[in-house]
Motif scaffolding. Structure first.
Motif, PDB file in Angstrom:
ATOM      1  N   ILE A 213       0.845  -1.204   0.000  1.00  0.00           N
ATOM      2  CA  ILE A 213       0.000   0.000   0.000  1.00  0.00           C
ATOM      3  C   ILE A 213       0.881   1.256   0.000  1.00  0.00           C
ATOM      4  N   GLY A 214       2.028   1.184   0.676  1.00  0.00           N
ATOM      5  CA  GLY A 214       2.954   2.326   0.724  1.00  0.00           C
ATOM      6  C   GLY A 214       3.418   2.725  -0.666  1.00  0.00           C
ATOM      7  N   PHE A 215       3.778   1.728  -1.454  1.00  0.00           N
ATOM      8  CA  PHE A 215       4.245   1.954  -2.838  1.00  0.00           C
ATOM      9  C   PHE A 215       3.189   2.710  -3.646  1.00  0.00           C
ATOM     10  N   HIS A 216       1.952   2.229  -3.593  1.00  0.00           N
ATOM     11  CA  HIS A 216       0.878   2.872  -4.362  1.00  0.00           C
ATOM     12  C   HIS A 216       0.547   4.260  -3.799  1.00  0.00           C
ATOM     13  N   THR A 217       0.693   4.405  -2.492  1.00  0.00           N
ATOM     14  CA  THR A 217       0.410   5.707  -1.862  1.00  0.00           C
ATOM     15  C   THR A 217       1.420   6.754  -2.339  1.00  0.00           C
ATOM     16  N   VAL A 218       2.692   6.376  -2.360  1.00  0.00           N
ATOM     17  CA  VAL A 218       3.730   7.314  -2.829  1.00  0.00           C
ATOM     18  C   VAL A 218       3.457   7.708  -4.283  1.00  0.00           C
ATOM     19  N   LYS A 219       3.140   6.704  -5.111  1.00  0.00           N
ATOM     20  CA  LYS A 219       2.877   6.999  -6.538  1.00  0.00           C
ATOM     21  C   LYS A 219       1.750   8.008  -6.684  1.00  0.00           C
ATOM     22  N   LYS A 220       0.687   7.826  -5.929  1.00  0.00           N
ATOM     23  CA  LYS A 220      -0.478   8.717  -6.027  1.00  0.00           C
ATOM     24  C   LYS A 220      -0.141  10.123  -5.509  1.00  0.00           C
ATOM     25  N   LEU A 221       0.439  10.200  -4.321  1.00  0.00           N
ATOM     26  CA  LEU A 221       0.701  11.515  -3.714  1.00  0.00           C
ATOM     27  C   LEU A 221       1.697  12.331  -4.516  1.00  0.00           C
ATOM     28  N   SER A 222       2.669  11.643  -5.125  1.00  0.00           N
ATOM     29  CA  SER A 222       3.743  12.351  -5.829  1.00  0.00           C
ATOM     30  C   SER A 222       3.229  13.075  -7.077  1.00  0.00           C
ATOM     31  N   LYS A 223       2.005  12.767  -7.498  1.00  0.00           N
ATOM     32  CA  LYS A 223       1.436  13.467  -8.664  1.00  0.00           C
ATOM     33  C   LYS A 223       1.139  14.918  -8.306  1.00  0.00           C
TER      34      LYS A 223
ATOM     35  N   GLU B 222      10.629   0.021  -4.899  1.00  0.00           N
ATOM     36  CA  GLU B 222      11.415   1.252  -4.688  1.00  0.00           C
ATOM     37  C   GLU B 222      12.161   1.671  -5.955  1.00  0.00           C
ATOM     38  N   GLU B 223      12.573   0.700  -6.779  1.00  0.00           N
ATOM     39  CA  GLU B 223      13.240   1.020  -8.060  1.00  0.00           C
ATOM     40  C   GLU B 223      12.329   1.890  -8.914  1.00  0.00           C
ATOM     41  N   ILE B 224      11.050   1.565  -8.900  1.00  0.00           N
ATOM     42  CA  ILE B 224      10.072   2.334  -9.683  1.00  0.00           C
ATOM     43  C   ILE B 224       9.908   3.723  -9.059  1.00  0.00           C
ATOM     44  N   LEU B 225       9.811   3.758  -7.729  1.00  0.00           N
ATOM     45  CA  LEU B 225       9.588   5.046  -7.040  1.00  0.00           C
ATOM     46  C   LEU B 225      10.798   5.983  -7.182  1.00  0.00           C
ATOM     47  N   LYS B 226      11.989   5.376  -7.301  1.00  0.00           N
ATOM     48  CA  LYS B 226      13.239   6.149  -7.408  1.00  0.00           C
ATOM     49  C   LYS B 226      13.196   7.183  -8.535  1.00  0.00           C
ATOM     50  N   LYS B 227      12.420   6.857  -9.574  1.00  0.00           N
ATOM     51  CA  LYS B 227      12.374   7.735 -10.757  1.00  0.00           C
ATOM     52  C   LYS B 227      11.517   8.980 -10.515  1.00  0.00           C
ATOM     53  N   ILE B 228      10.810   9.020  -9.411  1.00  0.00           N
ATOM     54  CA  ILE B 228       9.918  10.153  -9.135  1.00  0.00           C
ATOM     55  C   ILE B 228      10.727  11.308  -8.534  1.00  0.00           C
ATOM     56  N   LYS B 229      10.594  12.494  -9.158  1.00  0.00           N
ATOM     57  CA  LYS B 229      11.443  13.632  -8.747  1.00  0.00           C
ATOM     58  C   LYS B 229      11.170  14.147  -7.337  1.00  0.00           C
ATOM     59  N   ASN B 230       9.903  14.251  -6.952  1.00  0.00           N
ATOM     60  CA  ASN B 230       9.595  14.795  -5.619  1.00  0.00           C
ATOM     61  C   ASN B 230       9.490  13.693  -4.557  1.00  0.00           C
ATOM     62  N   TYR B 231      10.333  12.643  -4.732  1.00  0.00           N
ATOM     63  CA  TYR B 231      10.329  11.527  -3.769  1.00  0.00           C
ATOM     64  C   TYR B 231      11.744  11.118  -3.403  1.00  0.00           C
ATOM     65  N   SER B 232      11.963  10.830  -2.115  1.00  0.00           N
ATOM     66  CA  SER B 232      13.260  10.256  -1.728  1.00  0.00           C
ATOM     67  C   SER B 232      13.052   9.160  -0.680  1.00  0.00           C
ATOM     68  N   PHE B 233      13.923   8.140  -0.750  1.00  0.00           N
ATOM     69  CA  PHE B 233      13.795   6.977   0.132  1.00  0.00           C
ATOM     70  C   PHE B 233      14.967   6.864   1.104  1.00  0.00           C
ATOM     71  N   THR B 234      14.668   6.490   2.340  1.00  0.00           N
ATOM     72  CA  THR B 234      15.707   6.212   3.328  1.00  0.00           C
ATOM     73  C   THR B 234      15.395   4.878   3.980  1.00  0.00           C
ATOM     74  N   LYS B 235      16.417   4.011   4.051  1.00  0.00           N
ATOM     75  CA  LYS B 235      16.201   2.732   4.727  1.00  0.00           C
ATOM     76  C   LYS B 235      16.278   2.983   6.232  1.00  0.00           C
ATOM     77  N   LEU B 236      15.191   2.829   6.909  1.00  0.00           N
ATOM     78  CA  LEU B 236      15.136   3.181   8.330  1.00  0.00           C
ATOM     79  C   LEU B 236      14.128   2.286   9.059  1.00  0.00           C
ATOM     80  N   ASP B 237      14.502   1.900  10.272  1.00  0.00           N
ATOM     81  CA  ASP B 237      13.615   1.049  11.071  1.00  0.00           C
ATOM     82  C   ASP B 237      12.889   1.916  12.100  1.00  0.00           C
ATOM     83  N   ILE B 238      11.567   1.839  12.111  1.00  0.00           N
ATOM     84  CA  ILE B 238      10.794   2.699  13.015  1.00  0.00           C
ATOM     85  C   ILE B 238      10.932   2.301  14.481  1.00  0.00           C
ATOM     86  N   THR B 239      11.551   1.155  14.748  1.00  0.00           N
ATOM     87  CA  THR B 239      11.749   0.786  16.153  1.00  0.00           C
ATOM     88  C   THR B 239      12.957   1.530  16.744  1.00  0.00           C
TER      89      THR B 239
END
Ligand code: NAD
Length: 321
Positions: free
Chosen positions: A12-22, A47-64
């Motif tokens: 769901i996160g993947f699809h959420t990022v795609k939608k919001l980034s529009k 994430e490879e797909i999301l990487k191409k989105i200009k107004n998006y950035s990813f960080t590998k991080l554990d919420i714990t």
């Protein structure tokens, strides 16, 4: 507007990022620990797909890890949080409750603590239809009692809901709880029925059908889910306790055996089935009343099941080619 999506490598996160980034007024940040609950390749591919989105950035991080989360919020001036990272799945919580305690209870506590610390404008978070447990009045409305969870997964999500309510009450933190009903679609989760059934049919393996396929589920197409999230992001509840809860479902329940039939039709193949008894922690029926959300946003999203499954199967065949 800086928006954080936790669990961005997830379904769901993947699809959420795609939608919001529009929306180019949004700057989207994704975090995920990319754990191996299911195939990590699928998480990386998303994430490879999301990487191409200009107004998006990813960080590998554990919420714990509270301290890393704190540094991240400070640095990136997060204003809205969409919290989707969690240990999902009902069945795994029977054998591995500790994962649910760590990721869903401690992880959630860290998210709400840091959201409150930086006075974010809106925290939206994922809950589940599982919180309803066994009910006899359908469709399920948001205001029914949810104090009898049938699984520890459900218990962990109920705890999120009550913690969020208390933060809304004490600190006026705007929180919106989203009770998702069996979400499905392309890039979906391999541990869920649609992906599992399609894989087993395609490889001509035996498919275990619990409760003879008589379980009833309110299947919700992922595009509808992210459309609802998009509409809600800038609409925190204006109230002295700014807490709200919505069912995110289709209000069109279907038996698992009919669901399977549509998959078979799309694959043009028949399943080899073993019929088994109902499993511990399983809920017999879910059926969402979605009037509250549709009234709140004055819109309705409802992709038909046949179309949604077709989209999934088209993606599934292409992805596994
Ligand atoms: N898919 C559904 O049908 C459904 C139904 C009800 C509720 N939900 C809830 O919706 C949310 C999203 O579900 P999904 O289907 O996309 O699941 P998912 O497993 O695909 O996504 C969750 C993501 O969170 C990440 N994650 C887990 N623990 C983490 C941690 N400690 N730190 C950072 N990242 C972590 C995982 O790596 C994963 O990528 C979850 O909270 C889930 O409980 C989903």
């Amino acid at each position: 507007m800086n928006i954080l999506v936790t669990g961005s490598s997830g379904f769901i996160g993947f699809h959420t990022v795609k939608k919001l980034s529009k929306n180019k007024n949004f700057k989207i940040f994704g975090i995920d620990n990319q754990n191996n609950y299911y195939d990590v390749k699928l998480k990386r591919d998303r994430e490879e797909i999301l990487k191409k989105i200009k107004n998006y950035s990813f960080t590998k991080l554990d919420i714990t890890n509270f301290s890393k989360l704190n540094t991240f919020f400070k640095k990136n001036k997060i204003k809205i949080v969409i919290h989707l990272a969690a240990q999902a799945g009902v069945r795994d919580s029977v054998t591995n409750p500790n994962k649910y305690f760590t990721n869903n209870i401690i992880g959630f506590f860290n998210i709400i603590q840091v959201s409150n610390l930086y006075k974010i404008k809106h925290l939206l978070f994922a809950s589940t239809s599982s919180v309803y447990g066994s009910q006899n009045k359908f469709p399920l409305k948001e205001n029914v009692d949810i104090n009898k969870p049938l699984s520890f997964y459900a218990a962990s999500k109920i705890s999120n809901e009550t913690i969020a309510y208390s933060y809304s009450n004490i600190f006026q933190l705007p929180c919106t709880c989203l009770r998702f009903f069996t979400v499905y679609g392309p890039y979906g989760r391999p541990d869920m029925a649609l992906y599992k059934f399609a894989s087993l049919i395609k490889t001509r393996k035996i498919l275990k059908l619990y409760n003879k396929g008589n379980h009833i589920r309110d299947f919700t197409y992922v595009d509808d889910v992210v459309n609802y999230i998009y509409e809600l992001v800038k609409k925190p509840y204006k109230h002295k306790i700014p807490y709200n809860v919505f069912n995110i479902g289709s209000n069109r329940p279907e038996t698992l055996k009919n669901f399977l039939k549509i998959i078979e039709d799309n694959l043009k193949m028949k399943a080899k089935i073993t019929y088994l008894d109902i499993q511990k922690g399983d809920i017999y029926k879910t059926h969402a009343d979605n009037l509250k959300i549709n009234k709140y946003i004055k819109k309705r999203f409802n992709t038909p099941l046949k179309k949604g499954i077709k989209n999934f199967i088209d993606w599934f065949i292409e992805y596994h080619k």
